[in-house]
Design a protein around this motif. Structure first.
Motif, mmCIF file in Angstrom:
data_model
loop_
_atom_site.group_PDB
_atom_site.id
_atom_site.type_symbol
_atom_site.label_atom_id
_atom_site.label_comp_id
_atom_site.label_asym_id
_atom_site.label_seq_id
_atom_site.Cartn_x
_atom_site.Cartn_y
_atom_site.Cartn_z
ATOM 1 N N LEU B 100 121.950 40.098 11.335
ATOM 2 C CA LEU B 100 122.163 41.435 12.220
ATOM 3 C C LEU B 100 122.757 42.640 11.172
ATOM 4 O O LEU B 100 122.185 43.881 11.361
ATOM 5 C CB LEU B 100 122.740 41.506 13.627
ATOM 6 C CG LEU B 100 121.975 40.773 14.581
ATOM 7 C CD1 LEU B 100 122.848 40.625 15.902
ATOM 8 C CD2 LEU B 100 120.631 41.268 14.819
ATOM 9 N N ARG B 104 117.727 44.343 7.244
ATOM 10 C CA ARG B 104 117.136 45.324 7.973
ATOM 11 C C ARG B 104 115.529 44.736 8.376
ATOM 12 O O ARG B 104 114.976 44.431 7.294
ATOM 13 C CB ARG B 104 116.994 46.573 7.303
ATOM 14 C CG ARG B 104 118.258 47.244 6.967
ATOM 15 C CD ARG B 104 118.837 48.028 8.431
ATOM 16 N NE ARG B 104 120.135 48.373 8.307
ATOM 17 C CZ ARG B 104 121.136 47.468 8.712
ATOM 18 N NH1 ARG B 104 121.035 46.277 9.135
ATOM 19 N NH2 ARG B 104 122.450 48.172 8.606
ATOM 20 N N ARG B 108 115.116 44.788 14.818
ATOM 21 C CA ARG B 108 116.518 44.458 14.690
ATOM 22 C C ARG B 108 117.695 44.786 15.777
ATOM 23 O O ARG B 108 118.510 44.055 16.425
ATOM 24 C CB ARG B 108 117.289 44.907 13.270
ATOM 25 C CG ARG B 108 118.655 44.454 13.121
ATOM 26 C CD ARG B 108 119.115 44.932 11.808
ATOM 27 N NE ARG B 108 119.450 46.279 11.844
ATOM 28 C CZ ARG B 108 120.255 46.833 12.260
ATOM 29 N NH1 ARG B 108 121.235 46.151 12.788
ATOM 30 N NH2 ARG B 108 120.515 48.295 12.277
ATOM 31 N N ARG B 109 117.113 46.030 16.241
ATOM 32 C CA ARG B 109 118.000 46.687 17.290
ATOM 33 C C ARG B 109 117.786 45.639 18.439
ATOM 34 O O ARG B 109 118.595 45.602 19.452
ATOM 35 C CB ARG B 109 117.511 48.191 17.369
ATOM 36 C CG ARG B 109 117.754 49.000 16.497
ATOM 37 C CD ARG B 109 119.099 49.231 16.300
ATOM 38 N NE ARG B 109 119.593 50.118 17.195
ATOM 39 C CZ ARG B 109 120.028 51.320 17.147
ATOM 40 N NH1 ARG B 109 119.715 52.048 16.041
ATOM 41 N NH2 ARG B 109 120.476 52.079 18.118
ATOM 42 N N LEU B 110 116.457 45.341 18.823
ATOM 43 C CA LEU B 110 116.031 44.583 20.113
ATOM 44 C C LEU B 110 116.804 43.195 20.110
ATOM 45 O O LEU B 110 117.504 42.765 20.927
ATOM 46 C CB LEU B 110 114.786 44.385 19.847
ATOM 47 C CG LEU B 110 113.951 43.638 21.260
ATOM 48 C CD1 LEU B 110 114.296 44.646 22.543
ATOM 49 C CD2 LEU B 110 112.717 43.222 21.210
ATOM 50 N N ASP B 112 119.262 42.617 18.423
ATOM 51 C CA ASP B 112 121.022 42.818 18.648
ATOM 52 C C ASP B 112 121.354 42.986 20.023
ATOM 53 O O ASP B 112 122.372 42.371 20.532
ATOM 54 C CB ASP B 112 121.191 44.153 17.856
ATOM 55 C CG ASP B 112 122.710 44.349 17.727
ATOM 56 O OD1 ASP B 112 123.552 43.454 17.378
ATOM 57 O OD2 ASP B 112 123.368 45.539 17.921
ATOM 58 N N ALA B 113 120.331 43.867 20.838
ATOM 59 C CA ALA B 113 120.694 43.657 22.212
ATOM 60 C C ALA B 113 120.483 42.364 23.065
ATOM 61 O O ALA B 113 121.228 42.193 23.831
ATOM 62 C CB ALA B 113 119.710 44.883 22.851
ATOM 63 N N ARG B 172 129.731 38.815 18.927
ATOM 64 C CA ARG B 172 130.492 39.874 18.752
ATOM 65 C C ARG B 172 131.677 40.016 18.364
ATOM 66 O O ARG B 172 132.304 41.389 18.025
ATOM 67 C CB ARG B 172 130.460 40.210 20.477
ATOM 68 C CG ARG B 172 129.042 40.593 21.116
ATOM 69 C CD ARG B 172 128.428 41.814 20.513
ATOM 70 N NE ARG B 172 127.115 42.020 20.991
ATOM 71 C CZ ARG B 172 125.974 42.274 20.383
ATOM 72 N NH1 ARG B 172 125.917 42.121 19.033
ATOM 73 N NH2 ARG B 172 124.801 42.539 20.913
ATOM 74 N N GLN B 175 130.866 40.045 13.984
ATOM 75 C CA GLN B 175 129.836 41.289 13.737
ATOM 76 C C GLN B 175 130.604 42.643 13.309
ATOM 77 O O GLN B 175 130.518 43.000 12.165
ATOM 78 C CB GLN B 175 129.005 41.596 14.870
ATOM 79 C CG GLN B 175 127.802 42.396 14.456
ATOM 80 C CD GLN B 175 126.754 42.433 15.684
ATOM 81 O OE1 GLN B 175 127.073 42.443 16.763
ATOM 82 N NE2 GLN B 175 125.625 43.126 15.270
ATOM 83 N N GLN B 179 130.538 44.075 9.395
ATOM 84 C CA GLN B 179 130.160 45.541 9.226
ATOM 85 C C GLN B 179 131.226 46.330 8.448
ATOM 86 O O GLN B 179 130.894 47.119 7.749
ATOM 87 C CB GLN B 179 130.177 46.321 10.766
ATOM 88 C CG GLN B 179 128.713 46.667 10.801
ATOM 89 C CD GLN B 179 128.215 46.737 12.034
ATOM 90 O OE1 GLN B 179 128.815 46.462 12.999
ATOM 91 N NE2 GLN B 179 126.933 46.850 12.160
#
Lengths: 373, 291
Positions: B100, B104, B108-110, B112-113, B172, B175, B179
């Protein structure tokens, strides 16, 4: 053996932005070269390409005649020092310095005792032996950068690349570390390439300066060459302050300030095409080359007099142009200049550049009639 | 973690205050009071009541109850499955966090959610979905059924349910650390001749280890307490696939309140000891870094 770097027609684009535009450059073995330029001029991109951390779209980087891109970093023999140190936080100072030796494949790796001895020697070199067991978070900025240097030197590089190594440090530490790097460079058989945006640092430390602007090399030369014979107004203005004086070339190469009758300078390359009478020129004059003489009929009016350390900074207005002159503090009383007093202005030395690419630059000096005090 | 250079936030110390030192941070007394009050009301009081209930059995009664094969079996299942599931979550959670953060890809956002889904989904729904999926006639269960492997209604099912609920804790917690990691440290390692595997094992992994152990601890704690999803996917056979929380519910249904409290107290002591152990370990790892 120090590395000779040859850069051939290297271009690099990031989207629509051209970071490097067909740059060619040779860096002789054993020299300390500064890549100087404003931010966005492509100097860091060039350094990263030489390091193999980025790749050129076209062109080649050769180190001692061998193409750099195809080789493993271990075989390139390139040390890299980052602006923000990039030390490994979970390792001690000694662990950081030993890293480059410990990750070697079994056959090439020195024994534990040898690594220990090498690390101790390197830490002595950077005068940090007493901090070997500390962690980076316990060190000051200058100490961290010295650890980063020792770490880069541990792999015995032929080429040392430094990306704004002193950029995050305060002025005093920066100067000390700069001088120290210069001495270190001389004691090691190594080619060093230093990226900086600080012209003073480049002038003081480098054997040779590569001045870059907008992805191109503007000029390459020794600090003295760049300072005294700048190839363009950009180079001249980047390496220290300069006044621009709009003038007209008169009889005998005498330059008079536009809008007044004052003769301030004389061409010392007589007969040059640019020196033709009636031609408009822009004179570039360093503040310390601008001489002032108090005279009731002078065309310049003093706007302010400020003392800044060893020099006094005098601002004058001449035909709607604001000019700055620097004079040694001890000479200020003898000049008899205060706010509002009138003065005559003379250029001890200055330059002008051709406007349309015709001919080279012109050198100017004080007119013969001006008696130097 | 990534900001090792940053100073800790200014702290207002109670002891300093008692000694008459002044602090610019207001409201120490009030905020400390509210915190202790709420903590007492929600955590200490019920816990104390439970321990009190258990105490009515006496030492002999306690030992007798806890030494029964059924209770021992339940603890074995709960601890074993939770530990294994937390370990699995740690491995795959790290992988998910890595993908994540470092890659890219469309959606990816989905993805992540979706990591948060086990947080939001009622655990009973998750349990029913998982047990259907892994039943011998389910989509995944039917794939392994010919080899004689049963997942739903066995202890393997318990392990899978606990992995499901534990995974987001690891993702969580790892991550943000991934980052914030500077690319420069990896580049420095690369310039020093380290290979990809060496960069990961010597530079990246040590940096994320504290957050990974924190994620593991949370996933483990969550696994120990999980009830809703497990009762659907497990056959709940005493001594084989019965978990401690279910055993407690069973005791309550038989109106054996003291017995339930006794098992609960043991569970409490064990979890507390485990979490303290993990925190100590974490502190050991960290203190190495900051001397």
């Amino acid at each position: 053996m120090a590395g000779h770097v040859s850069i051939r027609d290297v271009s690099r684009r990031f989207g629509a932005f051209t970071a490097l535009d067909a740059v060619s450059l040779d860096i002789p073995a054993g020299e300390l070269v500064a890549l100087l330029g404003p931010s966005g001029s492509g100097k860091t991109t060039l350094l990263r390409i030489i390091a193999g951390l980025d790749f050129p779209d076209t062109g080649q980087v050769l180190i001692n005649g061998e193409d750099n891109v195809a080789r493993h970093p271990r075989e390139r023999g390139v040390g890299f020092v980052f602006q923000h140190y990039a030390l490994f936080r979970h390792m001690t100072v000694a662990g950081n310095v030993a890293f480059g030796l410990q990750v070697r494949p079994r056959g090439l790796r020195p024994s534990k005792a040898e690594i220990k001895a090498r690390v101790a020697a390197l830490l002595d070199l950077v005068q940090l032996g007493w901090l070997a067991d500390r962690y980076p978070s316990e060190l000051s900025g200058g100490q961290r950068q010295r650890v980063a240097l020792a770490r880069a030197l541990a792999i015995e590089p032929r080429l040392l690349l430094l990306d704004e190594p002193f950029g995050a440090l305060d002025t005093k530490v920066r100067k000390e570390l700069g001088q120290w790097l210069r001495n270190l460079h001389h004691d090691q058989a190594i080619t060093s390439l230093l990226v900086t945006h600080d012209q003073e640092e480049a002038l003081e430390l480098a054997d040779r300066i590569v001045l870059m602007s907008q992805g191109r090399v503007e000029q390459i030369g020794t600090p003295a060459e760049l300072y005294t014979k700048p190839a363009s107004p950009f180079v001249l203005e980047f390496l220290g302050e300069a006044n621009r004086i709009a003038g007209v070339v008169g009889e005998g190469g005498l330059v008079r300030v536009a809008g007044t009758g004052d003769a301030v300078a004389q061409s010392i390359d007589p007969g040059h095409a640019l020196a033709a009478a009636g031609q408009a020129v822009t004179l570039y004059v360093r503040p310390h080359d601008l001489l002032l003489e108090a005279r009731a009929d002078g065309a310049a009016v003093v706007r302010s007099v400020k003392v800044a350390g060893a020099f006094a900074k005098i601002e004058v207005v001449l035909a709607d142009q604001v000019l700055t002159a620097l004079t040694p503090l001890h000479r200020l009383p003898s000049l008899h200049l205060q706010e509002g007093s009138r003065a005559r202005l003379v250029v001890a030395q200055g330059m002008s550049f051709p406007t349309q690419g015709a001919g080279g630059s012109l050198q100017f000096a004080a007119p013969r009639s001006f008696a130097m005090a | 973690m990534s900001l090792a250079d940053s100073r800790p936030a200014p702290a207002s110390s109670l002891w300093g205050r008692l000694r008459g030192q002044r602090s610019i941070l207001p409201g120490l007394g009030l905020s400390l009071g509210i915190t202790l009050f709420v903590l007492s009301l929600i955590v200490f009081l019920p816990t104390a009541a439970m321990v009190g209930d258990a105490a009515t059995l006496g030492v002999g009664g306690l030992v007798h109850l806890l030494a029964t094969p059924r209770v021992l079996g339940a603890f074995k299942v709960s601890l074993g499955c939770a530990a294994l599931a937390a370990l699995t979550s740690a491995i795959f959670g790290l992988l998910i966090a890595w993908v994540l953060v470092r890659t890219r890809f469309p959606g990816r956002r989905l993805a992540d959610a979706m990591v948060d889904l086990p947080f939001a989904l009622p655990t009973s729904v998750a349990g029913i979905a998982l047990s259907t999926l892994y039943a011998p006639n389910g989509w995944l269960g039917s794939l392994v059924a010919p080899y004689g492997i049963r997942i739903s209604f066995t202890v393997i099912g318990v392990y899978i349910a606990l992995t499901f609920v534990g995974l987001p804790f690891v993702v969580r917690s790892v991550q943000p650390v991934l980052q914030d990691m500077e690319a420069e440290q990896e580049e420095a390692a690369h310039m020093l001749g380290a290979g990809r595997l060496q960069i990961f094992s010597r530079v990246i992994f040590p940096a994320i280890l504290p957050s990974l152990t924190a994620g593991f601890a949370m996933a483990f704690a969550r696994g120990l307490g999980e009830y809703g999803s497990v009762i659907f996917i497990s056959s709940n056979r005493p001594g084989v696939s019965e978990i401690v929380p279910l055993l407690i519910v069973n005791q309550l249904e038989q109106f054996d309140f003291a017995g339930a409290a006794a098992i609960g107290t043991l569970m409490l002591i064990l979890s507390l000891a485990l979490l303290c152990g993990i925190m100590l370990l974490q502190r050991l790892v960290r203190s190495g870094r900051h001397g």
